[in-house]
Write a protein that holds these residues in place. Structure first.
Motif, short mmCIF file in Angstrom:
data_model
loop_
_atom_site.label_atom_id
_atom_site.label_comp_id
_atom_site.label_asym_id
_atom_site.label_seq_id
_atom_site.Cartn_x
_atom_site.Cartn_y
_atom_site.Cartn_z
N PHE A 15 3.16 10.29 -3.65
CA PHE A 15 3.29 10.76 -5.03
C PHE A 15 4.62 10.32 -5.63
CE2 PHE A 15 4.36 13.92 -8.24
CZ PHE A 15 3.23 13.88 -9.04
N LEU A 16 5.70 10.50 -4.88
CA LEU A 16 7.02 10.10 -5.36
C LEU A 16 7.09 8.59 -5.59
CD1 LEU A 16 9.95 10.90 -5.98
CD2 LEU A 16 10.45 10.54 -3.57
N VAL A 53 8.15 0.24 -3.33
CA VAL A 53 6.90 0.86 -2.90
C VAL A 53 6.47 0.32 -1.54
CG1 VAL A 53 4.43 1.02 -3.44
CG2 VAL A 53 6.12 1.48 -5.19
N MET A 54 6.61 -0.97 -1.31
CA MET A 54 6.20 -1.54 -0.02
C MET A 54 7.05 -0.98 1.12
SD MET A 54 3.60 -3.32 -0.68
CE MET A 54 3.37 -4.21 0.83
N VAL A 55 8.34 -0.90 0.91
CA VAL A 55 9.22 -0.34 1.94
C VAL A 55 8.90 1.14 2.15
CG1 VAL A 55 11.63 0.27 2.44
CG2 VAL A 55 11.07 -2.02 1.63
N HIS A 64 0.90 4.64 11.57
CA HIS A 64 -0.26 5.53 11.59
C HIS A 64 -1.08 5.25 10.34
CE1 HIS A 64 2.51 7.79 14.22
NE2 HIS A 64 1.39 8.16 14.84
N TRP A 65 -2.30 4.78 10.53
CA TRP A 65 -3.12 4.41 9.37
C TRP A 65 -3.51 5.64 8.55
CZ3 TRP A 65 -8.00 6.32 8.73
CH2 TRP A 65 -8.63 6.85 9.85
N GLU A 66 -3.59 6.81 9.17
CA GLU A 66 -3.92 8.02 8.43
C GLU A 66 -2.83 8.35 7.41
OE1 GLU A 66 -3.47 8.01 11.78
OE2 GLU A 66 -5.45 8.30 12.65
N ARG A 67 -1.60 8.23 7.81
CA ARG A 67 -0.48 8.48 6.90
C ARG A 67 -0.46 7.47 5.75
NH1 ARG A 67 4.48 9.43 11.10
NH2 ARG A 67 3.47 11.04 12.34
N LEU A 68 -0.80 6.23 6.07
CA LEU A 68 -0.83 5.20 5.04
C LEU A 68 -1.90 5.51 3.99
CD1 LEU A 68 0.30 2.49 4.05
CD2 LEU A 68 -1.43 1.38 5.45
N ILE A 69 -3.07 5.94 4.42
CA ILE A 69 -4.16 6.28 3.50
C ILE A 69 -3.78 7.48 2.65
CG2 ILE A 69 -6.57 7.07 3.36
CD1 ILE A 69 -6.25 4.14 4.15
N ILE A 70 -3.19 8.50 3.25
CA ILE A 70 -2.78 9.69 2.51
C ILE A 70 -1.65 9.35 1.53
CG2 ILE A 70 -1.75 11.99 2.74
CD1 ILE A 70 -4.68 11.88 3.51
N CYS A 71 -0.74 8.49 1.95
CA CYS A 71 0.34 8.04 1.07
C CYS A 71 -0.23 7.29 -0.13
CB CYS A 71 1.30 7.16 1.86
SG CYS A 71 2.79 6.71 0.98
N LEU A 72 -1.22 6.46 0.11
CA LEU A 72 -1.89 5.74 -0.98
C LEU A 72 -2.60 6.71 -1.91
CD1 LEU A 72 -2.60 3.00 -2.20
CD2 LEU A 72 -4.58 2.94 -0.69
N LEU A 73 -3.19 7.76 -1.38
CA LEU A 73 -3.83 8.77 -2.20
C LEU A 73 -2.81 9.46 -3.12
CD1 LEU A 73 -6.37 10.45 -2.88
CD2 LEU A 73 -5.66 12.00 -1.04
N ARG A 79 -0.30 7.92 -10.27
CA ARG A 79 -0.69 6.98 -11.32
C ARG A 79 -1.48 7.68 -12.41
NH1 ARG A 79 -5.22 4.56 -12.90
NH2 ARG A 79 -5.03 2.59 -14.00
N ARG A 80 -2.45 8.47 -12.00
CA ARG A 80 -3.28 9.17 -12.99
C ARG A 80 -2.44 10.11 -13.84
NH1 ARG A 80 -8.90 8.78 -12.43
NH2 ARG A 80 -9.01 10.67 -13.68
N ILE A 81 -1.50 10.80 -13.23
CA ILE A 81 -0.66 11.75 -13.97
C ILE A 81 0.28 11.02 -14.91
CG2 ILE A 81 1.19 13.45 -13.70
CD1 ILE A 81 -0.28 14.40 -11.15
#
Length: 104
Positions: A15-16, A53-55, A64-73, A79-81
């Motif tokens: 989000f940040l 953003v990439m860093v 951890h791919w789970e953290r990456l997906i949640i970070c992307l969420l 973005r929407r906000i």
């Protein structure tokens, strides 16, 4: 650290990162055209925002791919906000326009 806490922190980090990226984009679009060298302004902003953003994604995911997906969420939520907060108000058609379109 528990897995749930690490996912919550990844969401907050995403989000940040989204606020930084899209807020910086909005700021660049507002200030860039009036600068003396707008192309340099836009290119520099793009490189700075993208690299930040990439860093951020790299360190947040920590392999951890789970953290990456949640970070992307979190990034997408931000973005929407930001888009909703920075949207120009839509103009309402005046009364005469409404009447002429109604009559046809």
């Amino acid at each position: 650290m528990s897995e749930t806490l690490s996912l919550i922190l990844a969401l907050a980090a995403g989000f940040l990162l989204g606020v930084i990226f899209f807020g910086g984009l909005w700021w660049t679009v507002q200030k860039g055209p009036s600068s003396k060298q707008p192309a340099l302004w836009f290119l520099g902003s793009l490189l700075l925002r993208t690299s930040t953003v990439m860093v951020g994604f790299y360190f947040t995911s920590d392999n951890h791919w789970e953290r990456l997906i949640i970070c992307l969420l979190g990034f997408i939520i931000a973005r929407r906000i930001v888009v909703r907060l920075t949207r120009q108000p839509e103009e309402e058609p005046n009364q005469l326009t409404k009447e002429t379109t109604h009559a046809t």
